[in-house]
Design a protein around this motif. Structure first.
Motif, PDB file in Angstrom:
ATOM      1  N   TYR A 198       0.862  -1.500  -0.006  1.00 35.39           N
ATOM      2  CA  TYR A 198       0.197  -0.040  -0.090  1.00 35.39           C
ATOM      3  C   TYR A 198       1.222   1.267  -0.160  1.00 35.39           C
ATOM      4  CZ  TYR A 198      -4.002  -2.886   0.703  1.00 35.39           C
ATOM      5  OH  TYR A 198      -5.351  -4.056   1.192  1.00 35.39           O
ATOM      6  N   TRP A 199       2.139   0.953   1.019  1.00 31.38           N
ATOM      7  CA  TRP A 199       2.833   2.687   0.989  1.00 31.38           C
ATOM      8  C   TRP A 199       3.642   2.659  -0.688  1.00 31.38           C
ATOM      9  CZ3 TRP A 199       2.111   5.760   4.561  1.00 31.38           C
ATOM     10  CH2 TRP A 199       2.930   6.525   5.129  1.00 31.38           C
ATOM     11  N   LYS A 200       3.789   1.915  -1.340  1.00 31.80           N
ATOM     12  CA  LYS A 200       4.664   1.879  -2.378  1.00 31.80           C
ATOM     13  C   LYS A 200       3.990   2.251  -3.448  1.00 31.80           C
ATOM     14  CE  LYS A 200       7.189  -1.305  -5.761  1.00 31.80           C
ATOM     15  NZ  LYS A 200       6.559  -1.820  -6.718  1.00 31.80           N
ATOM     16  N   VAL A 201       2.527   1.415  -3.657  1.00 32.56           N
ATOM     17  CA  VAL A 201       1.815   1.909  -4.842  1.00 32.56           C
ATOM     18  C   VAL A 201       0.989   3.853  -4.157  1.00 32.56           C
ATOM     19  CG1 VAL A 201      -0.413   1.092  -5.923  1.00 32.56           C
ATOM     20  CG2 VAL A 201       1.636  -0.582  -5.415  1.00 32.56           C
ATOM     21  N   ASN A 202       0.937   3.075  -3.060  1.00 32.95           N
ATOM     22  CA  ASN A 202      -0.828   4.551  -2.964  1.00 32.95           C
ATOM     23  C   ASN A 202       0.506   5.312  -2.446  1.00 32.95           C
ATOM     24  OD1 ASN A 202      -2.954   3.277  -3.825  1.00 32.95           O
ATOM     25  ND2 ASN A 202      -3.391   2.274  -1.576  1.00 32.95           N
ATOM     26  N   VAL A 203       1.615   5.660  -1.559  1.00 32.34           N
ATOM     27  CA  VAL A 203       2.306   7.017  -1.275  1.00 32.34           C
ATOM     28  C   VAL A 203       2.604   7.004  -2.039  1.00 32.34           C
ATOM     29  CG1 VAL A 203       3.177   7.893   0.869  1.00 32.34           C
ATOM     30  CG2 VAL A 203       1.626   6.560   0.925  1.00 32.34           C
ATOM     31  N   ASP A 204       4.022   6.195  -2.572  1.00 29.75           N
ATOM     32  CA  ASP A 204       5.172   6.557  -3.105  1.00 29.75           C
ATOM     33  C   ASP A 204       4.985   6.785  -4.175  1.00 29.75           C
ATOM     34  OD1 ASP A 204       6.986   5.829  -1.048  1.00 29.75           O
ATOM     35  OD2 ASP A 204       7.552   4.363  -0.942  1.00 29.75           O
ATOM     36  N   GLY A 205       3.882   5.562  -5.519  1.00 25.81           N
ATOM     37  CA  GLY A 205       3.325   6.258  -6.242  1.00 25.81           C
ATOM     38  C   GLY A 205       2.320   7.308  -6.739  1.00 25.81           C
ATOM     39  N   THR A 206       2.170   7.627  -6.099  1.00 32.03           N
ATOM     40  CA  THR A 206       0.862   8.226  -6.351  1.00 32.03           C
ATOM     41  C   THR A 206       2.079   9.875  -6.422  1.00 32.03           C
ATOM     42  OG1 THR A 206      -1.246   8.322  -5.215  1.00 32.03           O
ATOM     43  CG2 THR A 206      -0.963  10.529  -5.573  1.00 32.03           C
ATOM     44  N   ARG A 207       3.235   9.799  -5.561  1.00 30.84           N
ATOM     45  CA  ARG A 207       3.806  11.109  -4.868  1.00 30.84           C
ATOM     46  C   ARG A 207       4.991  10.606  -6.477  1.00 30.84           C
ATOM     47  NH1 ARG A 207       6.817   9.850  -0.719  1.00 30.84           N
ATOM     48  NH2 ARG A 207       5.988  10.893   1.142  1.00 30.84           N
ATOM     49  N   ALA A 208       5.321   9.985  -7.332  1.00 31.78           N
ATOM     50  CA  ALA A 208       5.820  10.089  -8.531  1.00 31.78           C
ATOM     51  C   ALA A 208       5.025  10.433  -9.548  1.00 31.78           C
ATOM     52  CB  ALA A 208       6.083   7.985  -8.593  1.00 31.78           C
ATOM     53  N   VAL A 209       3.162  10.024  -9.277  1.00 33.58           N
ATOM     54  CA  VAL A 209       2.530  10.725 -10.754  1.00 33.58           C
ATOM     55  C   VAL A 209       3.026  12.109 -10.229  1.00 33.58           C
ATOM     56  CG1 VAL A 209       0.495  10.943 -11.149  1.00 33.58           C
ATOM     57  CG2 VAL A 209       1.034   8.479 -10.275  1.00 33.58           C
ATOM     58  N   ASN A 260      -6.343   2.272   4.059  1.00 29.76           N
ATOM     59  CA  ASN A 260      -6.823   3.555   4.245  1.00 29.76           C
ATOM     60  C   ASN A 260      -5.879   4.976   4.548  1.00 29.76           C
ATOM     61  OD1 ASN A 260      -9.796   3.923   3.983  1.00 29.76           O
ATOM     62  ND2 ASN A 260      -9.970   1.723   5.610  1.00 29.76           N
ATOM     63  N   GLU A 261      -5.128   4.502   5.354  1.00 31.65           N
ATOM     64  CA  GLU A 261      -3.759   5.041   5.984  1.00 31.65           C
ATOM     65  C   GLU A 261      -2.490   5.474   4.630  1.00 31.65           C
ATOM     66  OE1 GLU A 261      -0.450   3.850   8.732  1.00 31.65           O
ATOM     67  OE2 GLU A 261       0.528   5.629   8.881  1.00 31.65           O
ATOM     68  N   SER A 262      -2.797   4.653   4.354  1.00 30.90           N
ATOM     69  CA  SER A 262      -1.776   4.839   2.604  1.00 30.90           C
ATOM     70  C   SER A 262      -2.507   5.636   1.741  1.00 30.90           C
ATOM     71  CB  SER A 262      -1.275   3.880   1.779  1.00 30.90           C
ATOM     72  OG  SER A 262      -2.641   3.434   0.611  1.00 30.90           O
ATOM     73  N   LYS A 263      -4.132   5.792   1.326  1.00 30.46           N
ATOM     74  CA  LYS A 263      -5.087   6.576   1.028  1.00 30.46           C
ATOM     75  C   LYS A 263      -5.328   7.646   0.969  1.00 30.46           C
ATOM     76  CE  LYS A 263      -7.820   5.623  -2.621  1.00 30.46           C
ATOM     77  NZ  LYS A 263      -7.138   5.084  -3.799  1.00 30.46           N
ATOM     78  N   ALA A 264      -5.433   8.351   2.877  1.00 32.11           N
ATOM     79  CA  ALA A 264      -5.150   9.544   3.037  1.00 32.11           C
ATOM     80  C   ALA A 264      -3.438  10.293   3.117  1.00 32.11           C
ATOM     81  CB  ALA A 264      -5.121   9.221   4.517  1.00 32.11           C
TER      82      ALA A 264
END
Ligand code: NAD
Length: 242
Positions: free
Chosen positions: A85-96, A141-145
């Motif tokens: 979740y952290w890799k895709v939702n947080v790091d991934g969104t940061r990369a997007v 949910n933490e990663s989505k937030a």
């Protein structure tokens, strides 16, 4: 609606919601491409890649000529895998976000989740002003937030306007999680439990409406014209007939 038509890159466009967004954009005649780790459809330009790799996202942005990103990608909810979740939702969104800024993409629409404000207690008649819970419900949910926070903080930086939407439960054709999950529970005979006194309510939205909300958000995401300088307004008011 924006005066100029956008070219869309739907990230996660092979998924349940992403596919409905793609179909709705195609139906109104807008150019659209998909970026995803899996390809399920072959009727629009497709870029294979992982959002946690900024170079792959950037490459797809350049090749597709996108002016608007709709980012719906996420691992499904309910996995016991906080690192994913952290890799895709947080790091991934940061990369997007970084890829959008690098390529000066004017618009980024992000699919968050109503779960970001849920801590297991009843939520009645709340709206986006409700603060995030001190203790998130789970890693998903933490990663989505966190991803949502990054998207909102990026609004207006390097020419990118951003918006995040928080759907609750989504249902409709193509759903691979909710109704199949209910069916699995029934099939396995795991239906002898009841939480609460049978009056619990939950918000559900039809997938076509969630897709439409994303498109409306994209259409409305246009830079405001610079405000009229005060001296011009004053001169105009003076010139008005009394
Ligand atoms: P889905 O699993 O059907 O679609 C997600 C898509 O993202 C998939 O095609 C998947 O391959 C892609 N993806 C996953 N990881 C990726 C990565 N690293 N790089 C590129 N692509 C990747 O899920 P969905 O139900 O369509 O959900 C879409 C969005 O809506 C998600 O962000 C989810 O958090 C959010 N959401 C869903 C619901 C729901 O009830 N389904 C409710 C609230 C919010």
């Amino acid at each position: 609606m924006s005066s100029q038509r956008d070219t869309f890159l739907v990230i996660g466009g092979s998924g349940f919601l992403g596919r409905h967004i793609v179909e709705a954009l195609v139906a109104r005649g807008d150019p659209v491409a998909v970026f995803d780790i899996v390809q399920r459809y072959h009727d629009t330009p497709f870029y294979s890649g992982d959002i946690s790799d900024q170079a792959q996202v950037s490459d797809a942005l350049r090749k597709s000529g996108a002016s608007c990103i709709i980012h719906t990608a996420s691992p499904t909810a309910g996995l016991q895998d906080p690192a994913l979740y952290w890799k895709v939702n947080v790091d991934g969104t940061r990369a997007v976000i970084a890829a959008a800024q690098e390529n000066r993409i004017p618009k980024l629409v992000y699919t968050s989740s109503a779960g970001v404000v849920f801590n297991g207690q009843d939520l009645i008649d709340v709206d986006e002003r409700i603060p995030l819970p001190e203790k998130p419900l789970d890693a998903y949910n933490e990663s989505k937030a966190k991803a949502e926070e990054l998207v909102i903080a990026a609004n207006g930086v390097d020419g990118v306007l951003t918006v995040a939407l928080r759907p609750a439960g989504i249902f409709g054709p193509g759903d691979r999680q909710v109704v199949p999950g209910f069916a699995k529970v029934l099939k396995e005979g795991r239906s002898h439990f009841q939480i609460g006194d049978n009056t619990n309510l939950f918000d559900w939205t039809y997938v076509g409406n969630v897709a439409y909300a994303h498109i409306l958000a994209a259409d409305k995401l246009v830079p405001q014209p610079p405000s009229t300088p005060e001296h011009v307004t004053e001169a105009f008011e003076t010139a008005l007939p009394t």
